[in-house]
Design a protein around this motif. Structure first.
Motif, PDB file in Angstrom:
ATOM      1  N   THR A 119      -1.273  32.846   9.160  1.00 27.14           N
ATOM      2  CA  THR A 119      -1.715  33.580   8.188  1.00 27.14           C
ATOM      3  C   THR A 119      -2.055  32.580   6.788  1.00 27.14           C
ATOM      4  O   THR A 119      -3.135  32.495   6.275  1.00 27.14           O
ATOM      5  CB  THR A 119      -1.012  34.638   7.523  1.00 27.14           C
ATOM      6  N   ASP A 170      -5.883  40.076  11.458  1.00 20.92           N
ATOM      7  CA  ASP A 170      -4.672  39.571  11.507  1.00 20.92           C
ATOM      8  C   ASP A 170      -3.865  40.649  12.491  1.00 20.92           C
ATOM      9  O   ASP A 170      -4.271  41.572  12.631  1.00 20.92           O
ATOM     10  CB  ASP A 170      -3.744  39.687  10.130  1.00 20.92           C
ATOM     11  N   GLU A 171      -2.745  39.988  13.344  1.00 24.52           N
ATOM     12  CA  GLU A 171      -2.203  40.694  14.197  1.00 24.52           C
ATOM     13  C   GLU A 171      -2.813  41.242  15.261  1.00 24.52           C
ATOM     14  O   GLU A 171      -2.868  42.450  15.699  1.00 24.52           O
ATOM     15  CB  GLU A 171      -1.267  41.857  13.402  1.00 24.52           C
TER      16      GLU A 171
HETATM   17 MG   LIG Z   1       0.756  36.185   9.869  1.00 23.43          MG
END
Ligand SMILES: [Mg+2]
Ligand SMILES: Nc1ncnc2c1ncn2[C@@H]1O[C@H](COP(=O)(O)OP(=O)(O)OP(=O)(O)O)[C@@H](O)[C@H]1O
Length: 354
Positions: A119, A170-171
């Motif tokens: 991230t 994300d994820e």
């Molecule tokens: Mg992350």
């Protein structure tokens, strides 16, 4: 005032206050006063009026960060860093690529264990390009808006295409993890289809990033579509040392001690190291002692709690890779000298006691 992310704005101000404490004490004090006055907020709301909302709850579907402010620069493996840099350079020199009949990287999948900086890398890219970062956290979208995920994801992607920004999915593995649940099969199939279409048709010049802990859980059809699949390794010793120095914010810290702390965090991620360093700094400030000492003690405690099967070989590595005597390693790690000898013998074919 620094806008976008109040947490990193405060952290940055704290860092500045510390930096100028000696050379410009009045300036440093003024910063501390600002910090004391209350949480640092963005001066203007950064949520665009057309930001996508869930149709029923009216909750925002994405988090937007602009400008992106990093407290510490990412510490990355050389190969990973050069790929990230190339992505940035390509987008900066888009015109040149277009004239040559090429387009800058459109999509990249960042893969790696938790806390290795995926991230952070996406935030770094957005900062370098001076673009807003739009983050769609698929794990939270999938849990809160189940049943409408496909529609919501499309809404977010439509919005992200329409504004100059870097989009981070994300994820991404959250999509794959739900596959076992038979009641949601239809929903997931639709979602995967949406993702495939979107990745395929992502416009030239825009940048879509996705991050995942488990590329192997993803449908191969999804990850094969990315222009770049970039593996983030666990930090090596050099990265750990750089992390100790950066998080301690003490460029003068003794090299041997930094190396030792880095060794004691062998096998950990930088996120964990960062948390411990800041805990040590807080403890040291409260008690008026040295952050380095507090950190060494914390590293020792962490080491003592490792499972025996990990601790023995790690202590033996410490003996082999530092100038510490067997006795010093024993005192630091609690691993007996017999055990140290046993592991040293099995890894290096016999090491004489130093
Ligand atoms: Mg992350
Ligand atoms: N390579 C790195 N360089 C500098 N700091 C790092 C690095 N990796 C992690 N950190 C620190 O740890 C924090 C968490 O890292 P980050 O959120 O980027 O991890 P991640 O790989 O996205 O993990 P997850 O898979 O759990 O989302 C960062 O904000 C940063 O402070």
């Amino acid at each position: 005032m620094v806008g976008g992310n109040p947490v990193s704005a405060s952290a940055l101000l704290r860092k500045l206050a510390r930096k100028y404490k000696k050379t410009a004490p009045n300036f440093a004090r003024a910063i501390v006063d600002v910090l004391r006055a209350g949480p640092v907020r963005a001066a203007t709301p950064t949520v665009a009026t057309s930001q996508p909302l869930d149709s029923e709850t009216r909750l925002p579907l994405i988090r937007e960060e602009h400008p992106v402010v990093l407290v510490n620069e990412p510490i990355l493996d050389g190969a990973v860093e050069s790929v990230l840099r190339q992505i940035v350079d390509e987008h900066r020199s888009r015109q040149r690529l277009l004239e040559a009949g090429l387009a800058p990287t459109r999509t990249a999948l960042l893969v790696g264990a938790p806390g290795v900086g995926k991230t952070l890398a996406a935030r770094w890219i957005a900062r370098e390009l001076d673009l807003p970062l739009l983050v769609l956290d698929l794990s939270s979208v999938m849990s809160s808006f189940l049943g409408r995920t496909g529609v919501n994801v499309r809404r977010v992607l439509d919005y992200a295409r329409s504004v100059p920004a870097v989009l981070l999915l994300d994820e991404l593995d959250a999509v794959a993890k739900r596959r076992d649940d038979t009641t949601e099969i239809g929903e997931l199939k639709r979602l995967v289809t949406v993702l495939l279409q979107e990745i395929d048709s992502w416009p030239d010049g825009a940048l879509l990033l996705a991050a995942t802990n488990h590329a192997d859980l993803l449908d191969p059809a999804v990850w094969r579509r990315f222009d770049i699949v970039l593996d983030f390794p666990m930090p090596d010793h050099r990265a750990m040392e750089a992390g100790v120095k950066a998080f301690l914010d003490e460029p003068e810290a003794d090299g041997d001690v930094v190396a030792l702390i880095a060794r004691l965090y062998d096998g950990e991620n930088l996120s964990r190291l960062e948390r411990d360093v800041f805990r040590a700094r807080r403890a040291a400030t409260m008690s008026g002692t040295s952050s380095v000492d507090a950190l060494v003690n914390m590293a020792k405690d962490r080491f003592a709690r490792l499972p025996t099967s990990v601790r023995g070989p790690a202590a033996a590595r410490l003996l082999e890779t530092t100038d510490l005597s067997q006795r010093a390693v024993h005192e630091l790690t609690g691993v007996s000298r017999d055990t140290l000898r046993k592991y040293s013998a099995s890894t290096s074919g016999g090491t004489d006691a130093k």
